[in-house]
Structure formats: C-alpha cells, structure tokens
Enzyme design. Structure first.
Site, PDB file in Angstrom:
ATOM      1  CG  ASP A   1      51.243  88.986  15.337  1.00  0.00           C
ATOM      2  OD1 ASP A   1      51.413  90.272  15.165  1.00  0.00           O
ATOM      3  OD2 ASP A   1      51.095  88.679  16.561  1.00  0.00           O
TER       4      ASP A   1
ATOM      5  CG  ASP B   1      31.074 111.188  -9.667  1.00  0.00           C
ATOM      6  OD1 ASP B   1      29.932 111.377  -8.808  1.00  0.00           O
ATOM      7  OD2 ASP B   1      30.786 110.010 -10.250  1.00  0.00           O
TER       8      ASP B   1
ATOM      9  CE  LYS C   1      26.686 105.422 -11.394  1.00  0.00           C
ATOM     10  NZ  LYS C   1      27.719 105.881 -10.682  1.00  0.00           N
TER      11      LYS C   1
END
Ligand code: R5P
Length: 298
Positions: free
Chosen positions: A37, A219, A192
């Site tokens: 589950d 980055d 940006k």
C-alpha cells in the site's frame, strides 16, 4: 570504542562507501522496502546502539524521501544511537524562502524544522541560499556547508580551453565569481526574469569583449532546465558555440538533460545527485566536513 556508523538511504550507496572509507566509519546496513500500500518498512541491520550515526540521503524528489529518512533517524535513536546526523548532498525545499503570495507555505522553514527535530547535525553541499544569509536562519542544529566552487574551477581548468564563465542570473553571481577567480577566467552574469515554473526570460549582456572564448554556464541547480535552455539558445543565437552547462545539483525535471543535449550543450554536474552527467565528485569535501564534525558527532 565502537566506530561511528554511516548508513545510506536507498540510492546513496556509492557516496556512502566513499565516505565511510575516507573517514573510517563502519558502513551500516539498512533494509527498506515499501509495503504493497506504499507505506515504508525499515530495519537497521547493523545495530546503532551506543554509536554515533550519520545517515546519508540526497533529497532530489524529496517528498518520497523525507518520511523514510525521518523514520530512520527516529529508529536509530530508539535503538540507542548516541547522536544522529544527516549528510544531505542536495538539500531540497530551499527555494520557497518567502511567502510571495498571501497564504503560501514557506516550505524551506517547515522542512528545516522537521529535519532539525529529527537530527543532531547536518552537512550539505551548496544549499540554495537566496534570501537567507545562512542555514542557521532556519535550521536549529549545527550545520556545515561544503562549497563545490573550487571543484568546478578545477574541472573547468582541466577540461575547457579559454573559458568565459557565465551566470544565468544575479543569484548565480556568488558561484560564478568564485569559479571564475579560481579558474583564472573572466565572468559575466546575465539577467533573468522568472514568470513561472517553466517560464523564464533571459537577457544577454554585451559579451563581445570575450568573443572566441568557450562559454561555460554555471548555476547551482538545473531543475526544469528552463534557465539553462534559454541561456544556451540565446548564446547560440548570438553566434556563440554551444556552451558547457555546469550545475552543482542536477535534478533534471521535464527531461531537461535531454533538451540541453539536443541543443548541443555539454552538461556536467556534481555527484550530489546521482546522474549520468556527474563528473565532479564532492565525496572528498564531504568526508572533510564529516571528519571536522567528529567532535560533535561522537
Ligand atoms: C534559481 O533560483 C536557481 O539558482 C536556478 O537558476 C534555478 O533553480 C534553475 O531552475 P530551472 O532549471 O527550473 O530553470
């Protein structure tokens, strides 16, 4: 005295082996699986009783990882661990650092509370610190941050001829400036504007002074890749060769690694998140931080 124990959450085994060997921790066994589950089963195969325990878990796709991680820390304590620390090479949920719109959850703070309750200390690599000055603003436990910039500079020095280091946005300036200085290369930072998760506009600055150099975009994170993709497109449309794109943490949502490769970019990341683009190893630096932490981790 029993040596400290290093335990890997699933997917972190390689870095765990490297760290355990470097710092002399015993690599502990953890059995985990999902019940049909979806609930988590977890068992310490090596006993943590009376031992200092470090759990390594990088937090890309964090929602499925945080609960089992907290179960592991709690179980280690219940079984008698003296201290339980977290090595999270990529620390998730750092970007929602403000309530931008009324009613929003500031999840960076909430995850910091959860992890501070579960662990005694934290080591990570370049967390996304934008509006926070340091992790201590939200984490109540001792933290150590490993910086990948020197490793990125080394990589650039050894693999790129005549580089121009470029940051895609003002937030990247902190990494870009450090990388460029160490690599002995010039750098520039683009502008940006992010309008949405997948809507990014980048403006190119005048880079004519560096014509002929190899563009290297740096980055901290590649997530949807929109930032890198737009920067690559813009550079190419201005006559630049397809850049090298370097990120500390490659999350690559939306198959962004594939899109970047299609644009001709060479993508390189650190192994803070396991991926085919990993070519910068943070293991030694993490091991250094872990050794320094030995006083509080024992
Ligand atoms: C900005 O906040 C970060 O430094 C990265 O530029 C950003 O997370 C990259 O995200 P994406 O790949 O989705 O453009």
């Amino acid at each position: 005295m029993t040596s400290p124990l290093l335990v890997a959450m699933p997917g972190n085994e390689r870095l765990a082996m490297e760290l355990a060997e470097a710092v002399g921790f015993e690599l502990g066994g953890l059995e985990t699986r999902q019940f049909p589950d979806g609930e988590t089963y977890l068992r310490f195969v090596t006993t943590p009783k009376g031992r200092s325990v470090a759990i390594i878990c990088t937090l890309a796709h964090p929602n499925e990882k945080i609960l089992p991680l907290i179960f592991s820390a709690a179980t280690a304590r219940e079984l008698g661990a003296s201290k339980v620390g977290l090595i999270s090479p990529y620390l998730a949920y750092m970007r929602q650092d403000r309530r931008f719109k009324p009613g929003e959850a500031v999840t960076s703070r909430q995850v910091a509370h959860l992890l501070s309750d579960a662990f005694d200390w934290l080591i990570t690599v370049d967390p996304h610190l934008h509006r926070y000055g340091s992790l201590s603003e939200i984490y109540r436990i001792p933290t150590r941050v490993v910086h990948a910039a020197p490793l990125i500079s080394q990589w650039v020095k050894s693999k790129v001829t005549n580089p121009l280091i470029i940051g895609p946005d003002s937030e990247s300036e902190q990494w870009v400036a450090a990388v460029a200085k160490d690599a002995g290369a010039p750098f520039s930072v683009l502008e940006k504007v992010r309008r949405g998760d997948r809507d990014v506009e980048i403006k190119l600055k005048n880079l004519d002074a560096w014509t002929g150099r190899t563009p290297v975009l740096v980055d901290d994170i590649i997530s949807t890749g929109r930032t890198m993709i737009e920067a690559v497109r813009l550079l190419k449309s201005h006559g630049w060769a397809p850049p090298v794109c370097i990120a500390v943490h490659g999350l690559f949502a939306d198959n962004s690694d594939v899109f970047l490769a299609q644009l001709g970019a060479q993508v390189v990341t650190s192994n803070s998140v396991p991926h085919g683009t990993n070519d910068i190893g943070v293991g030694k630096m993490l091991a250094g931080a872990l050794s320094e932490f030995s006083t509080i981790s024992s």
